[in-house]
Design a protein around this motif. Sequence first.
Motif, mmCIF file in Angstrom:
data_model
loop_
_atom_site.group_PDB
_atom_site.id
_atom_site.type_symbol
_atom_site.label_atom_id
_atom_site.label_comp_id
_atom_site.label_asym_id
_atom_site.label_seq_id
_atom_site.Cartn_x
_atom_site.Cartn_y
_atom_site.Cartn_z
ATOM 1 N N ARG A 1 -4.911 6.131 -2.214
ATOM 2 C CA ARG A 1 -6.081 6.982 -1.977
ATOM 3 C C ARG A 1 -5.896 7.825 -0.726
ATOM 4 O O ARG A 1 -6.422 8.926 -0.630
ATOM 5 N N PRO B 1 -6.481 0.709 -3.718
ATOM 6 C CA PRO B 1 -7.569 -0.087 -4.294
ATOM 7 C C PRO B 1 -7.326 -1.599 -4.306
ATOM 8 O O PRO B 1 -8.275 -2.358 -4.319
ATOM 9 N N TYR C 1 -12.171 3.562 -2.664
ATOM 10 C CA TYR C 1 -11.151 3.214 -3.648
ATOM 11 C C TYR C 1 -11.324 3.994 -4.953
ATOM 12 O O TYR C 1 -10.373 4.184 -5.689
#
Length: 143
Positions: free
Chosen positions: A32, A50, A141
């Motif tokens: 991310r 995540p 996330y």
Amino acid sequence: MKLKQISIFLENREGRLLKALNILSMAKINIRALSIADTSEFGILRMIVPEPERAKEILEEANFVVKVNDVIAVGVSDEPGGLESILEALNKLNINIEYLYAFVEKKRDNAIVVIRTENIDEGIKALENGGITVLSSKEVYTI
């Protein structure tokens, strides 16, 4: 609202960064946000993923040194001076910033800033008291 970040220590050798990223790619772990800081001998790759614990485990199996840290993610207006409100809120309560990095998500009006302070709980409190939106891990996330 703390967010987990993984830090990977990389020898400053050709292909080492590519190998770490390839391992995550093969495991279908999406990145991310990331930041890399280096010296002449090594670098520290910091990432928001995540599944930080799973990423740590997979990278350690491939002989990488990995640490999981708590960080803070905040939304900030994506315009000149937007970062100042965050810094002012922390400075007002003498909260020291160890490092920060930012990224912009195209579908949002705000940039996301990831912050590591000496004391995460005090940092969160200072930001919230300053009217700053502290993001949950789920919010980051799923960006």
